[in-house]
Design a protein around this motif. Sequence first.
Motif, mmCIF file in Angstrom:
data_model
loop_
_atom_site.group_PDB
_atom_site.id
_atom_site.type_symbol
_atom_site.label_atom_id
_atom_site.label_comp_id
_atom_site.label_asym_id
_atom_site.label_seq_id
_atom_site.Cartn_x
_atom_site.Cartn_y
_atom_site.Cartn_z
ATOM 1 N N LEU A 31 0.826 -1.216 0.000
ATOM 2 C CA LEU A 31 0.000 0.000 0.000
ATOM 3 C C LEU A 31 0.852 1.253 0.000
ATOM 4 C CD1 LEU A 31 -2.543 -1.131 2.755
ATOM 5 C CD2 LEU A 31 -3.042 -0.917 0.313
ATOM 6 N N VAL A 39 4.104 -0.719 4.078
ATOM 7 C CA VAL A 39 2.781 -1.119 4.558
ATOM 8 C C VAL A 39 2.155 -1.981 3.478
ATOM 9 C CG1 VAL A 39 0.512 -0.312 5.309
ATOM 10 C CG2 VAL A 39 2.516 1.064 5.810
ATOM 11 N N ALA A 59 -4.123 -3.508 7.461
ATOM 12 C CA ALA A 59 -2.861 -3.014 6.910
ATOM 13 C C ALA A 59 -1.755 -3.456 7.861
ATOM 14 C CB ALA A 59 -2.894 -1.498 6.788
ATOM 15 N N VAL A 92 -5.687 5.847 13.287
ATOM 16 C CA VAL A 92 -5.540 4.505 12.710
ATOM 17 C C VAL A 92 -5.159 3.567 13.849
ATOM 18 C CG1 VAL A 92 -4.245 3.062 11.091
ATOM 19 C CG2 VAL A 92 -4.946 5.346 10.418
ATOM 20 N N VAL A 111 -2.615 -2.794 11.677
ATOM 21 C CA VAL A 111 -3.476 -1.630 11.954
ATOM 22 C C VAL A 111 -4.698 -1.659 11.042
ATOM 23 C CG1 VAL A 111 -1.609 -0.136 12.788
ATOM 24 C CG2 VAL A 111 -2.193 -0.124 10.346
ATOM 25 N N GLU A 112 -5.648 -0.771 11.317
ATOM 26 C CA GLU A 112 -6.851 -0.674 10.499
ATOM 27 C C GLU A 112 -6.489 -0.331 9.055
ATOM 28 O OE1 GLU A 112 -10.247 1.179 13.350
ATOM 29 O OE2 GLU A 112 -8.519 2.451 12.960
ATOM 30 N N TYR A 113 -7.233 -0.915 8.149
ATOM 31 C CA TYR A 113 -7.056 -0.643 6.725
ATOM 32 C C TYR A 113 -7.997 0.507 6.337
ATOM 33 C CZ TYR A 113 -7.519 -1.329 1.685
ATOM 34 O OH TYR A 113 -7.563 -1.135 0.340
ATOM 35 N N CYS A 114 -7.457 1.506 5.668
ATOM 36 C CA CYS A 114 -8.275 2.647 5.231
ATOM 37 C C CYS A 114 -8.326 2.632 3.710
ATOM 38 C CB CYS A 114 -7.686 3.954 5.732
ATOM 39 S SG CYS A 114 -7.542 3.994 7.522
ATOM 40 N N GLY A 117 -6.947 5.364 1.019
ATOM 41 C CA GLY A 117 -5.575 5.860 1.041
ATOM 42 C C GLY A 117 -5.435 7.234 1.685
ATOM 43 N N LEU A 236 -5.478 9.220 6.684
ATOM 44 C CA LEU A 236 -6.047 8.231 5.765
ATOM 45 C C LEU A 236 -7.564 8.323 5.741
ATOM 46 C CD1 LEU A 236 -3.827 5.145 6.718
ATOM 47 C CD2 LEU A 236 -3.484 6.704 4.798
HETATM 48 N N1 ADE Z 1 -1.332 3.153 3.428
HETATM 49 C C1 ADE Z 1 -0.570 3.266 4.516
HETATM 50 N N2 ADE Z 1 -1.234 2.831 5.581
HETATM 51 C C2 ADE Z 1 -2.461 2.435 5.166
HETATM 52 C C3 ADE Z 1 -3.613 1.906 5.800
HETATM 53 N N3 ADE Z 1 -3.629 1.700 7.116
HETATM 54 N N4 ADE Z 1 -4.689 1.665 5.054
HETATM 55 C C4 ADE Z 1 -4.652 1.897 3.741
HETATM 56 N N5 ADE Z 1 -3.608 2.380 3.079
HETATM 57 C C5 ADE Z 1 -2.515 2.660 3.787
#
Ligand code: ADE
Length: 369
Positions: A31, A39, A59, A92, A111-114, A117, A236
């Motif tokens: 990512l 990441v 993530a 996050v 960690v949580e996925y966002c 981006g 994010l």
């Molecule tokens: N890029 C970096 N960290 C991220 C995340 N937690 N979720 C989505 N994209 C990312």
Amino acid sequence: PLLPMEEQTERLPYDQRWEFPRYRLKLGVQLGAGCFGRVVKAKAVGMKDSNGRTAKTVAVKMVKSQTDAAALEALVRELKILIHLGSHLNVVNLLGACTKEMHKGELLVIVEYCRFGNLQTYLSSHRDSFVNLVDEFGNIRSQSETEETENTSSLQQGICDRDPTASTFCLDLIPTDSTASGETEPESICQYQRDATLPCISTHDLISWSFQIASGMDYLASKKVLHGDLAARNVLLADGGVVKVADFGMAKRMYCDGKYERTSQGLMPVKWMAIESLTDRVFSSQSDVWSFGVVLWELFSLGKVPYPGIEMGHLLVKEIQNGYRMEKPTNAPNFFGETMARCWKTDPNERPTFRQLKDAICSQVESCI
Ligand code: ADE
């Protein structure tokens, strides 16, 4: 008083309850990457998601090179900060960690996925469809005017067909091929298209995001954690228009792209740094407030690079010392122009706190809808 980041984190313990079995983590596409860390997207098998499925998309942060002891140390520090922080909607959040292979240089921080981006990229790629609700005098147009405009000019120009009855601060984004069944999830945000009735970012979204960032930062400040690298690239965007502050702890050691300049201290995000951090290397929640002012500027200029046209950091520092500050971006309501200026007061104590920023933005929202 705030301890320096290094001292703060050395005192923090690791809590085994965060341990997640490595074999249940299925790593996927990258990512993002910095000089020392990267990441990747992953599935955490056995971790429940919001739909009750037991393979949550997450993530995973890791070091790039398993022989880089300094990078590993920095990631350990970030993990400890995340544990110390606890959870907040606009941060996050930590979901787990794989620390069992640490002796081999492997540490995975989950960690949580966002999905959408970082805000800087998101804003600059949605600039063309932005719906500006601020008039030439810097006033936010009232709801009735907005609806009128929605029915006339912007619609006629084909800019946006946002449903005026839709919740003002809800940014609904849906996948093009519905993932409601939950089986497949598109690999990248490129495969996503916004809901046909809510295709654009508007002033309201920017205000909502500024409030959410202030909330996340107020939470950090209340936990005596300073970010040190607050910038739109480190915020994010998740589902439902929720934004989350990311990348703390490791930030200080991960400076490496064009946004960071080499100084005697290493690579620094000069354009986001408070005057006292630049001149005296002093960091505090009030220096994060300065950076928040720059983030407001980034939001309302739709992801532009701050101080356009000024390349050299040392020139910028001189200019700022002489009292130079950026102007309010055209699309920013007056209130936000004034707020930026207050965040950039030379005396950190004259700047608003995140709590005050949060409250002030909230009262703006109340008075404009
Ligand atoms: N890029 C970096 N960290 C991220 C995340 N937690 N979720 C989505 N994209 C990312």
